[in-house]
Scaffold this motif. Sequence first.
Motif, PDB file in Angstrom:
ATOM      1  N   TYR A 163       0.832  -1.234   0.004  1.00  0.00           N
ATOM      2  CA  TYR A 163      -0.106   0.055  -0.059  1.00  0.00           C
ATOM      3  C   TYR A 163       0.895   1.057  -0.147  1.00  0.00           C
ATOM      4  CZ  TYR A 163      -3.717  -3.319   1.248  1.00  0.00           C
ATOM      5  OH  TYR A 163      -4.624  -4.351   1.142  1.00  0.00           O
ATOM      6  N   VAL A 164       0.683   1.974  -0.998  1.00  0.00           N
ATOM      7  CA  VAL A 164       1.351   3.474  -1.074  1.00  0.00           C
ATOM      8  C   VAL A 164       0.472   4.431  -0.872  1.00  0.00           C
ATOM      9  CG1 VAL A 164       3.311   2.215  -2.480  1.00  0.00           C
ATOM     10  CG2 VAL A 164       1.066   3.347  -3.655  1.00  0.00           C
ATOM     11  N   CYS A 165       1.326   5.851  -0.803  1.00  0.00           N
ATOM     12  CA  CYS A 165       0.167   6.979  -0.818  1.00  0.00           C
ATOM     13  C   CYS A 165      -0.105   7.220  -2.046  1.00  0.00           C
ATOM     14  CB  CYS A 165       1.349   8.282  -0.227  1.00  0.00           C
ATOM     15  SG  CYS A 165       0.641   9.558  -0.222  1.00  0.00           S
ATOM     16  N   ALA A 166      -1.495   7.631  -1.981  1.00  0.00           N
ATOM     17  CA  ALA A 166      -1.953   8.020  -3.242  1.00  0.00           C
ATOM     18  C   ALA A 166      -1.691   9.417  -4.023  1.00  0.00           C
ATOM     19  CB  ALA A 166      -3.555   7.983  -3.173  1.00  0.00           C
ATOM     20  N   ALA A 167      -0.874  10.326  -3.157  1.00  0.00           N
ATOM     21  CA  ALA A 167      -0.577  11.305  -3.571  1.00  0.00           C
ATOM     22  C   ALA A 167       0.803  11.267  -4.134  1.00  0.00           C
ATOM     23  CB  ALA A 167      -0.981  12.468  -2.547  1.00  0.00           C
ATOM     24  N   ASN A 195       4.683   6.892  -1.997  1.00  0.00           N
ATOM     25  CA  ASN A 195       5.773   6.566  -0.658  1.00  0.00           C
ATOM     26  C   ASN A 195       5.111   5.260  -0.314  1.00  0.00           C
ATOM     27  OD1 ASN A 195       7.583   6.698   1.127  1.00  0.00           O
ATOM     28  ND2 ASN A 195       6.468   7.807   2.526  1.00  0.00           N
ATOM     29  N   PRO A 196       5.881   4.277  -0.099  1.00  0.00           N
ATOM     30  CA  PRO A 196       5.652   2.992   0.483  1.00  0.00           C
ATOM     31  C   PRO A 196       5.000   3.231   1.876  1.00  0.00           C
ATOM     32  CG  PRO A 196       7.838   2.842  -0.638  1.00  0.00           C
ATOM     33  CD  PRO A 196       7.303   4.113  -0.593  1.00  0.00           C
ATOM     34  N   LEU A 197       3.909   2.679   2.155  1.00  0.00           N
ATOM     35  CA  LEU A 197       3.395   2.844   3.662  1.00  0.00           C
ATOM     36  C   LEU A 197       3.247   1.551   4.536  1.00  0.00           C
ATOM     37  CD1 LEU A 197       0.396   5.629   2.403  1.00  0.00           C
ATOM     38  CD2 LEU A 197       2.922   5.843   3.506  1.00  0.00           C
ATOM     39  N   PHE A 198       2.438   0.868   3.694  1.00  0.00           N
ATOM     40  CA  PHE A 198       2.079  -0.516   4.500  1.00  0.00           C
ATOM     41  C   PHE A 198       2.290  -1.778   3.518  1.00  0.00           C
ATOM     42  CE2 PHE A 198      -0.047   3.003   6.456  1.00  0.00           C
ATOM     43  CZ  PHE A 198       0.159   2.848   7.728  1.00  0.00           C
ATOM     44  N   ASN A 199       3.005  -2.937   4.081  1.00  0.00           N
ATOM     45  CA  ASN A 199       3.040  -4.202   3.445  1.00  0.00           C
ATOM     46  C   ASN A 199       1.689  -4.879   3.913  1.00  0.00           C
ATOM     47  OD1 ASN A 199       5.607  -4.130   2.308  1.00  0.00           O
ATOM     48  ND2 ASN A 199       6.334  -4.197   4.611  1.00  0.00           N
ATOM     49  N   ALA A 224       5.564   0.225   6.561  1.00  0.00           N
ATOM     50  CA  ALA A 224       6.565  -0.324   6.069  1.00  0.00           C
ATOM     51  C   ALA A 224       8.042   0.053   6.190  1.00  0.00           C
ATOM     52  CB  ALA A 224       6.477  -0.102   4.211  1.00  0.00           C
ATOM     53  N   THR A 225       8.398   1.312   6.297  1.00  0.00           N
ATOM     54  CA  THR A 225       9.750   1.760   6.393  1.00  0.00           C
ATOM     55  C   THR A 225       9.770   3.007   7.439  1.00  0.00           C
ATOM     56  OG1 THR A 225       9.989   3.348   4.855  1.00  0.00           O
ATOM     57  CG2 THR A 225      10.339   1.226   3.982  1.00  0.00           C
ATOM     58  N   ASP A 226      10.952   3.200   7.890  1.00  0.00           N
ATOM     59  CA  ASP A 226      10.981   4.285   8.807  1.00  0.00           C
ATOM     60  C   ASP A 226      10.832   5.578   8.000  1.00  0.00           C
ATOM     61  OD1 ASP A 226      11.971   3.102  10.877  1.00  0.00           O
ATOM     62  OD2 ASP A 226      14.038   3.380  10.736  1.00  0.00           O
ATOM     63  N   SER A 227      10.791   5.508   6.644  1.00  0.00           N
ATOM     64  CA  SER A 227      10.457   6.727   5.815  1.00  0.00           C
ATOM     65  C   SER A 227       8.985   6.958   5.377  1.00  0.00           C
ATOM     66  CB  SER A 227      11.389   6.987   4.599  1.00  0.00           C
ATOM     67  OG  SER A 227      12.735   6.854   4.869  1.00  0.00           O
ATOM     68  N   SER A 228       8.217   6.063   6.239  1.00  0.00           N
ATOM     69  CA  SER A 228       6.650   5.904   5.693  1.00  0.00           C
ATOM     70  C   SER A 228       5.738   6.874   6.259  1.00  0.00           C
ATOM     71  CB  SER A 228       6.275   4.352   5.882  1.00  0.00           C
ATOM     72  OG  SER A 228       6.810   3.400   5.165  1.00  0.00           O
ATOM     73  N   VAL A 229       5.866   6.931   7.527  1.00  0.00           N
ATOM     74  CA  VAL A 229       4.800   7.981   8.073  1.00  0.00           C
ATOM     75  C   VAL A 229       5.693   8.931   9.116  1.00  0.00           C
ATOM     76  CG1 VAL A 229       2.837   6.355   7.803  1.00  0.00           C
ATOM     77  CG2 VAL A 229       4.222   6.320   9.782  1.00  0.00           C
ATOM     78  N   VAL A 230       4.831  10.017   9.599  1.00  0.00           N
ATOM     79  CA  VAL A 230       5.268  10.848  10.595  1.00  0.00           C
ATOM     80  C   VAL A 230       3.795  10.946  11.595  1.00  0.00           C
ATOM     81  CG1 VAL A 230       7.103  12.198   9.710  1.00  0.00           C
ATOM     82  CG2 VAL A 230       4.753  13.128   9.625  1.00  0.00           C
ATOM     83  N   CYS A 289       1.621  10.979   5.411  1.00  0.00           N
ATOM     84  CA  CYS A 289       2.787  10.643   4.686  1.00  0.00           C
ATOM     85  C   CYS A 289       4.088  11.451   5.146  1.00  0.00           C
ATOM     86  CB  CYS A 289       2.307  10.802   3.238  1.00  0.00           C
ATOM     87  SG  CYS A 289       3.917  10.093   2.132  1.00  0.00           S
ATOM     88  N   ALA A 290       5.115  10.479   5.225  1.00  0.00           N
ATOM     89  CA  ALA A 290       6.549  11.311   5.606  1.00  0.00           C
ATOM     90  C   ALA A 290       6.992  12.100   4.319  1.00  0.00           C
ATOM     91  CB  ALA A 290       7.491  10.271   6.116  1.00  0.00           C
ATOM     92  N   ARG A 291       6.719  11.767   3.030  1.00  0.00           N
ATOM     93  CA  ARG A 291       7.128  12.413   1.861  1.00  0.00           C
ATOM     94  C   ARG A 291       6.424  13.549   1.436  1.00  0.00           C
ATOM     95  NH1 ARG A 291       7.639   8.754  -3.238  1.00  0.00           N
ATOM     96  NH2 ARG A 291       9.164   7.740  -1.994  1.00  0.00           N
ATOM     97  N   CYS A 292       5.090  13.447   1.626  1.00  0.00           N
ATOM     98  CA  CYS A 292       4.177  14.583   0.946  1.00  0.00           C
ATOM     99  C   CYS A 292       3.429  15.387   2.097  1.00  0.00           C
ATOM    100  CB  CYS A 292       3.476  14.168  -0.174  1.00  0.00           C
ATOM    101  SG  CYS A 292       2.060  13.158   0.006  1.00  0.00           S
ATOM    102  N   GLY A 293       3.291  14.711   3.290  1.00  0.00           N
ATOM    103  CA  GLY A 293       2.550  15.387   4.142  1.00  0.00           C
ATOM    104  C   GLY A 293       0.868  14.981   4.239  1.00  0.00           C
ATOM    105  N   GLY A 294       0.699  14.340   3.344  1.00  0.00           N
ATOM    106  CA  GLY A 294      -0.706  13.706   3.285  1.00  0.00           C
ATOM    107  C   GLY A 294      -1.282  13.325   4.432  1.00  0.00           C
ATOM    108  N   HIS A 295      -2.577  13.593   4.645  1.00  0.00           N
ATOM    109  CA  HIS A 295      -3.215  13.103   6.087  1.00  0.00           C
ATOM    110  C   HIS A 295      -3.491  11.434   5.519  1.00  0.00           C
ATOM    111  CE1 HIS A 295      -5.903  12.508   9.200  1.00  0.00           C
ATOM    112  NE2 HIS A 295      -6.925  12.212   8.446  1.00  0.00           N
ATOM    113  N   LEU A 296      -3.296  10.627   6.278  1.00  0.00           N
ATOM    114  CA  LEU A 296      -3.574   9.125   6.084  1.00  0.00           C
ATOM    115  C   LEU A 296      -4.812   8.498   7.122  1.00  0.00           C
ATOM    116  CD1 LEU A 296       0.101   7.967   5.879  1.00  0.00           C
ATOM    117  CD2 LEU A 296      -1.442   8.552   3.827  1.00  0.00           C
ATOM    118  N   GLY A 297      -4.636   8.939   8.326  1.00  0.00           N
ATOM    119  CA  GLY A 297      -5.704   8.497   9.368  1.00  0.00           C
ATOM    120  C   GLY A 297      -4.980   8.835  10.671  1.00  0.00           C
ATOM    121  N   HIS A 298      -5.086   7.912  11.602  1.00  0.00           N
ATOM    122  CA  HIS A 298      -4.576   7.809  12.914  1.00  0.00           C
ATOM    123  C   HIS A 298      -4.270   6.629  13.592  1.00  0.00           C
ATOM    124  CE1 HIS A 298      -7.453  11.335  12.674  1.00  0.00           C
ATOM    125  NE2 HIS A 298      -6.609  11.779  13.616  1.00  0.00           N
ATOM    126  N   VAL A 299      -3.451   6.640  14.397  1.00  0.00           N
ATOM    127  CA  VAL A 299      -2.894   5.223  15.021  1.00  0.00           C
ATOM    128  C   VAL A 299      -3.531   5.209  16.438  1.00  0.00           C
ATOM    129  CG1 VAL A 299      -0.693   6.513  15.801  1.00  0.00           C
ATOM    130  CG2 VAL A 299      -0.748   3.899  15.422  1.00  0.00           C
TER     131      VAL A 299
END
Length: 159
Positions: free
Chosen positions: A73-77, A80-84, A102-108, A124-134
């Motif tokens: 699963y990657v960022c739609a924007a 960026n690889p997000l989740f396996n 997926a990686t240390d560069s996936s999310v913030v 998303c750690a690359r573009c700042g797109g809102h993904l959800g919550h943890v």
Amino acid sequence: MKYISIISLVLITACATQGQSKKDKSSGSYTINKTDAEWKSELSDLEYYILREKGTERPGTGKYDDHDEIGLYVCAACGNPLFNSDTKFDAHCGWPSYFQYATDSSVVELQDNSHGMRRTEIQCARCGGHLGHVFNDGPPPTGLRYCINSVSLDFIKEE
């Protein structure tokens, strides 16, 4: 063997962004910075609402909520690889859920105090797109539940 293609994709992406850091919380900088007009021209209205305005899709309506193919699963924007897919689980909450990114560069993770709640937002750690919550109610081994909007995701099926 099935993880080789996903790992290769993650490594290629990591190499392509080497030297670029994920979000610096003090400066607010991302490796992909676009104007509001650029995002509006590239994203659908719903993608823009969720990824850029921090909206939420209605529960049970997302294309990846009941999705069980093997892949990434990657960022739609920005891609960026997000989740396996092997970290996805059914949390019965109406949104796709994962116990690890997926990686240390996936999310913030950022503090979110909107709507009278104290939550941790995932971007998303690359573009700042809102993904959800943890949340802290996920399965082992992490005990975390990354609750993600399907609109924020694209899927790369493993070949």
